[in-house]
Design a protein around this motif. Sequence first.
Motif, PDB file in Angstrom:
ATOM      1  N   ASN A   1      24.057 -17.763 -14.406  1.00 12.97           N
ATOM      2  CA  ASN A   1      25.435 -18.231 -14.193  1.00 12.97           C
ATOM      3  C   ASN A   1      26.248 -17.289 -13.309  1.00 12.97           C
ATOM      4  O   ASN A   1      27.371 -16.924 -13.630  1.00 12.97           O
ATOM      5  N   THR A   2      25.660 -16.889 -12.183  1.00 11.61           N
ATOM      6  CA  THR A   2      26.359 -15.972 -11.269  1.00 11.61           C
ATOM      7  C   THR A   2      27.091 -16.685 -10.149  1.00 11.61           C
ATOM      8  O   THR A   2      27.747 -16.056  -9.344  1.00 11.61           O
ATOM      9  N   GLN A   3      26.949 -18.006 -10.067  1.00 10.66           N
ATOM     10  CA  GLN A   3      27.650 -18.825  -9.068  1.00 10.66           C
ATOM     11  C   GLN A   3      27.294 -18.440  -7.634  1.00 10.66           C
ATOM     12  O   GLN A   3      28.108 -18.542  -6.724  1.00 10.66           O
ATOM     13  N   THR A   4      26.052 -18.011  -7.429  1.00 11.71           N
ATOM     14  CA  THR A   4      25.582 -17.736  -6.074  1.00 11.71           C
ATOM     15  C   THR A   4      24.889 -18.978  -5.525  1.00 11.71           C
ATOM     16  O   THR A   4      24.330 -19.775  -6.273  1.00 11.71           O
ATOM     17  N   PHE A   5      24.938 -19.136  -4.205  1.00 10.46           N
ATOM     18  CA  PHE A   5      24.318 -20.300  -3.575  1.00 10.46           C
ATOM     19  C   PHE A   5      22.805 -20.155  -3.488  1.00 10.46           C
ATOM     20  O   PHE A   5      22.082 -21.138  -3.451  1.00 10.46           O
ATOM     21  N   THR A   6      22.329 -18.917  -3.437  1.00  8.67           N
ATOM     22  CA  THR A   6      20.891 -18.674  -3.315  1.00  8.67           C
ATOM     23  C   THR A   6      20.534 -17.362  -4.006  1.00  8.67           C
ATOM     24  O   THR A   6      21.369 -16.447  -4.073  1.00  8.67           O
ATOM     25  N   ASN A   7      19.315 -17.278  -4.491  1.00 13.15           N
ATOM     26  CA  ASN A   7      18.805 -16.039  -5.074  1.00 13.15           C
ATOM     27  C   ASN A   7      17.811 -15.366  -4.133  1.00 13.15           C
ATOM     28  O   ASN A   7      17.040 -14.507  -4.557  1.00 13.15           O
ATOM     29  N   ASN A   8      17.860 -15.751  -2.867  1.00 13.37           N
ATOM     30  CA  ASN A   8      16.973 -15.159  -1.876  1.00 13.37           C
ATOM     31  C   ASN A   8      17.562 -13.856  -1.327  1.00 13.37           C
ATOM     32  O   ASN A   8      18.749 -13.797  -0.995  1.00 13.37           O
ATOM     33  N   CYS A   9      16.723 -12.846  -1.223  1.00 14.11           N
ATOM     34  CA  CYS A   9      17.099 -11.550  -0.660  1.00 14.11           C
ATOM     35  C   CYS A   9      15.915 -11.039   0.157  1.00 14.11           C
ATOM     36  O   CYS A   9      14.764 -11.302  -0.176  1.00 14.11           O
TER      37      CYS A   9
END
Length: 248
Positions: free
Chosen positions: A161-169
């Motif tokens: 629930n971090t409200q990020t659009f993507t978890n890609n790094c």
Amino acid sequence: MSILKRYFIELTFNGSKYHGWQKQENAISVQQVLNNAMSTLLRQDVETLGCGRTDSGVHATQLFAHFDAMAELDENKFLKSLNSLLPYDIAVNRLIPVHPEAHARFDAVKRSYQYQVHFKKDPFKQGFSWLLRDVPDIQKMNRAAAILKEYRDFSCFSKSNTQTFTNNCVITRAEWESNGSSLVFHISADRFLRNMVRAIVGTLISIGRNEINEDDLRKIIESKNRSKAGASVPACGLYLTEVVYPYI
């Protein structure tokens, strides 16, 4: 009508007494203390926007934020005056005029963290490094750390629930360095997820302790499941050390 001028401010802080960088409703944060001091100094309401957020207790040797001022500022005078208003555990190091659309968070192209671990009781490292009883296998941890650079989706190391659009790094560096009675983990990427570094360190320590093996790291990452990864290590050993922009 005065034209607002945008500035970047570079600061460093001991995060021990703060609930992270970002302003919160019912807890003291570095951003709130900085905003209050700058508002007093400039005699205007100042709202800084940082390059990212740090968790409660995390330190920074370099963090950037931007703000807008109604007047042109002299760097030496501004830094001297602001540092006199700030508590001992927050220091401002640079004031940088930037173009009006410059953004401390979105314009950063690289961020780097270090995590400090020590193995001998040391009063001067209390609150600034994590004390471990046993020395883990650094070679295994470095082989596992190299695997991180093969992946992009790090959902398994992120808070939910971090409200990020993507978890890609995109991770460009991940390695452990031995300094005698201590270890330092270095990691750099274009961006980081909330709690990501502490979860990565906890997982690598588990590998170094032979609790899981190196191949398990691939399964953890590919699961995209936070519960599969290791526990988050204490915040005291984590430092934001570098933020890079194309125009600074």
